[in-house]
Design an enzyme around this catalytic site. Structure first.
Site, PDB file in Angstrom:
ATOM      1  CG  ASP A 151      42.146  29.045  35.377  1.00  0.00           C
ATOM      2  OD1 ASP A 151      41.399  29.565  36.267  1.00  0.00           O
ATOM      3  OD2 ASP A 151      43.028  29.436  34.642  1.00  0.00           O
ATOM      4  CB  CYS A 200      38.005  58.578  21.553  1.00  0.00           C
ATOM      5  SG  CYS A 200      38.918  59.982  22.608  1.00  0.00           S
ATOM      6  N   GLY A 258      47.155  31.506  31.526  1.00  0.00           N
ATOM      7  CA  GLY A 258      48.765  31.443  32.143  1.00  0.00           C
ATOM      8  C   GLY A 258      48.963  31.755  31.049  1.00  0.00           C
ATOM      9  CG  ASP A 305      37.590  36.547  36.467  1.00  0.00           C
ATOM     10  OD1 ASP A 305      36.627  36.430  37.500  1.00  0.00           O
ATOM     11  OD2 ASP A 305      38.540  37.322  37.357  1.00  0.00           O
ATOM     12  CB  SER A 306      36.981  31.110  37.605  1.00  0.00           C
ATOM     13  OG  SER A 306      38.209  31.694  37.179  1.00  0.00           O
ATOM     14  N   GLY A 307      37.306  33.765  39.555  1.00  0.00           N
ATOM     15  CA  GLY A 307      37.940  34.008  40.257  1.00  0.00           C
ATOM     16  C   GLY A 307      39.656  33.424  40.857  1.00  0.00           C
ATOM     17  N   GLY A 308      38.975  32.457  39.778  1.00  0.00           N
ATOM     18  CA  GLY A 308      40.616  31.595  39.992  1.00  0.00           C
ATOM     19  C   GLY A 308      41.568  32.484  40.582  1.00  0.00           C
ATOM     20  CG  PHE A 309      44.391  35.926  37.433  1.00  0.00           C
ATOM     21  CD1 PHE A 309      45.465  34.872  37.106  1.00  0.00           C
ATOM     22  CD2 PHE A 309      44.335  37.128  37.482  1.00  0.00           C
ATOM     23  CE1 PHE A 309      46.578  35.732  36.764  1.00  0.00           C
ATOM     24  CE2 PHE A 309      45.784  38.091  37.255  1.00  0.00           C
ATOM     25  CZ  PHE A 309      46.879  37.036  36.372  1.00  0.00           C
ATOM     26  CG  ASP A 342      40.023  39.820  29.824  1.00  0.00           C
ATOM     27  OD1 ASP A 342      40.969  38.728  30.004  1.00  0.00           O
ATOM     28  OD2 ASP A 342      40.275  40.227  31.497  1.00  0.00           O
ATOM     29  CB  CYS A 395      40.723  63.211  20.405  1.00  0.00           C
ATOM     30  SG  CYS A 395      42.004  62.187  21.339  1.00  0.00           S
ATOM     31  CD  GLN A 418      45.556  28.143  33.806  1.00  0.00           C
ATOM     32  OE1 GLN A 418      47.240  28.396  32.671  1.00  0.00           O
ATOM     33  NE2 GLN A 418      45.168  28.925  33.404  1.00  0.00           N
ATOM     34  CB  CYS A 469      41.679  59.637  18.208  1.00  0.00           C
ATOM     35  SG  CYS A 469      40.489  59.326  19.101  1.00  0.00           S
ATOM     36  CG  HIS A 486      42.592  58.503  23.476  1.00  0.00           C
ATOM     37  ND1 HIS A 486      41.835  58.139  22.575  1.00  0.00           N
ATOM     38  CD2 HIS A 486      44.027  57.330  23.590  1.00  0.00           C
ATOM     39  CE1 HIS A 486      43.251  58.271  21.186  1.00  0.00           C
ATOM     40  NE2 HIS A 486      44.218  57.593  21.931  1.00  0.00           N
TER      41      HIS A 486
END
Lengths: 373, 373
Positions: free
Chosen positions: A148, A307, A217, A94-98, A267, A310, A190, A305, A336
């Protein structure tokens, strides 16, 4: 800029769901895809081999965190983020903006970027589109995100409008300051919850012809119905042949509803964060395995499941580990939850391929909402 | 009582080192052996498969901790400790004695046992030989330890003498209250640092004919030379054909010196505890990988090591993880330290087999004390 290749393999007949394939310098990703988050150059509690073993094809890592610690120069000296953390598949940063907006202290936003103080030690920093691109190029991710401004929810129309304006201006700056041939930059749209501003942002950002687009956003506190409406409206304003990435979304229902509205990539820290707090997704809904109710429950967390957690451990054992603050407990719930979402995405891709996406969604919801845990 | 079978395969010609094989209901253990500690039914940070993958053949778990949480009844209902934690190789449980004395609050010792308060919630409990046997039988370990009194260091001769007396009395009580056919009970020899009292304890405890003997009350703060002297003197007072287990000892030099003095089994939290704090054993001595000095050191923790951590990750990355409180950091240092000790034991067994134990020890120390990290 390396043009991440996106092939649109199929469009669902009845919904907006899409089947695609993303090719990056570190390999191919089948979409729609959920990207586990490795904030600090590690998917919390897991080794890279384990993440791969769950079927993950791409992970996300955070520019803001890595910029502050260990620092972009150390990652570059290590030979880039892939080598530093020993992950040889694709990485999106990510850009670091958030994070600058949500985690740091005492920030001041200007036309050029953001002045902020580190949440770790209070030290002063500045990050704008140029700096974000510098850091992301040092990290060497396959996909970098444009810097952003993510406006909080609720926000006034004016705030959102300024956010759209800054995001567009910064998007151009990002392209000017990006030079790595083996890294793609995705633009970010945005516009808050406002239809008109979303369209304006989409129009401005897509005019810059990025190889992919993030939808930022959203999932910032608004009701899910509002998010779905925004996604629905946005669909026709995004180019068909470019991947669409809904940022920060990762509950099972939001994944399904996102895919239904044309999203290709997701994500979220949700699955790993709630796992560490003792909550897991199951076929029959969420289970708070940390609860006393499971102290003598020797069934697996999710009986359907397969996994590692489980197949090998009971609710009673995992509850004991969590109560006793044993790391293995968090490892098992994390394994899991990530497996659950990765398998759900796989199921969705199969369903789209077989023209059964809506049936699959109904089947999933029927069991997930049954409460028959 | 199941008679754990111990075969003495070889005695070193020049030292007290012994090569042996311990057969238990859950499999065979080559001795001398180091047992990783799984205090709360988990070797901290690790899955059972990973512990096995390091070459561990037996682990230790703690009666005191499991008695308090989750409770012996839950472990019994799960089908015993092996099934509860999904570990199918041998398990040795301590008696709870040491923890009752060292961890709990407000204890009062009587002839029958110890009144104490839980370190978790302050609740009142009583544990004596009978209770310890009950709990360990519920856990279903392969080897249970007799409930003993571990006297602090330094202690007056009188205190040590009382400890020896109680330990002998309780050892008899343990045998009376033990009925599981698939579990062995080892006696424990106390006696502090006093040659005469050690001999008295050895004589009393071995007269009860246990299938193995723990040497307790060492590594409790005394200089190493004193511990070595006690071990040396004790050798001829222990039956040749029974395994000897030096409790709570696990630094590389103590393992070598213990083996040299006839010890067959060891356990210690040291390797896993210092690992979580960022210190690792290496061929060239201890390395505090957490230190700033390693921020840009892209070599493996131990260049001579072929463990998973050293094959795949740099000091710089592991330091980053530890500084950022990322669990993977503790996992990697734990894997490395356990592997280091397990490999050291393997090397010792090979050296004894090849009549090269002393040469091996010299070679190890030369590099370990070189400081050439």
């Amino acid at each position: 800029m390396y043009d991440v290749k996106f092939e649109l393999l199929k469009r669902d007949r009845w919904t907006g769901a899409r089947l695609g394939r993303l090719t990056t310098p570190h390999g191919t990703v089948e979409t729609p895809v959920f990207m586990p988050v490795g904030t600090q150059a590690t998917v919390k509690t897991m080794t890279p081999e384990e993440v791969k073993g769950l079927g993950a094809e791409i992970i996300l890592s955070n520019t803001y965190h890595l910029y502050l610690r260990p620092g972009a120069d150390i990652v570059r000296e290590a030979g880039g983020l892939h080598r530093f953390m020993n992950w040889d598949k694709p990485i999106l940063t990510d850009s670091g903006g958030f994070q600058v907006f949500s985690l740091s202290d005492l920030r001041q936003i200007t036309e050029e970027g953001v002045y902020f103080r580190s949440h770790l030690d209070g030290s002063k920093h500045f990050m704008g589109p140029k700096e974000s691109m510098e850091v992301q190029q040092a990290l060497g991710s396959d996909i970098a995100m444009a810097f952003d401004e993510c406006v909080a929810y609720p926000a006034s129309r004016e705030e959102v409008e300024v956010g759209v304006w800054r995001t567009s201006k910064w998007a151009e700056e990002c392209l000017k300051n990006h030079h790595r041939k083996d890294q793609a930059v995705f633009g970010i749209i945005q516009g808050g919850m406002d239809k008109e501003l979303r369209r304006r942002s989409a129009s401005e950002i897509t005019s810059l012809d990025f190889p992919g687009y993030g939808i930022g956003g959203l999932s910032v506190g608004e009701p899910k119905e509002i998010m779905y409406r925004v996604l629905e409206d946005l669909q026709e304003h995004l180019p068909e042949n470019k991947p669409r990435y809904l940022m920060g979304v990762g509950s099972p229902d939001c994944l399904i509803e996102g895919v239904k509205r044309g999203v290709d990539m997701f994500d979220c820290v949700l699955p790993t964060r709630i796992a560490r707090n003792g909550t897991v997704f199951t076929t029959y809904g969420r289970l708070v395995v940390r609860n006393a109710a499971y102290a003598r429950d020797f069934r697996p967390m999710d009986p359907e499941c397969d996994c590692y957690a489980c197949r090998n451990f009971s609710r009673a054992y995992i509850r004991h580990l969590l109560k006793a603050d044993e790391i293995l407990g968090m490892r098992l719930t994390t394994i899991h939850n990530l497996y659950f979402l990765i398998k759900l995405m796989h199921r969705m891709r199969e369903a789209i391929a077989n023209d059964q996406f809506e049936e699959m969604a109904v089947d999933f919801y029927t069991r997930y909402n049954s409460g028959k845990i």
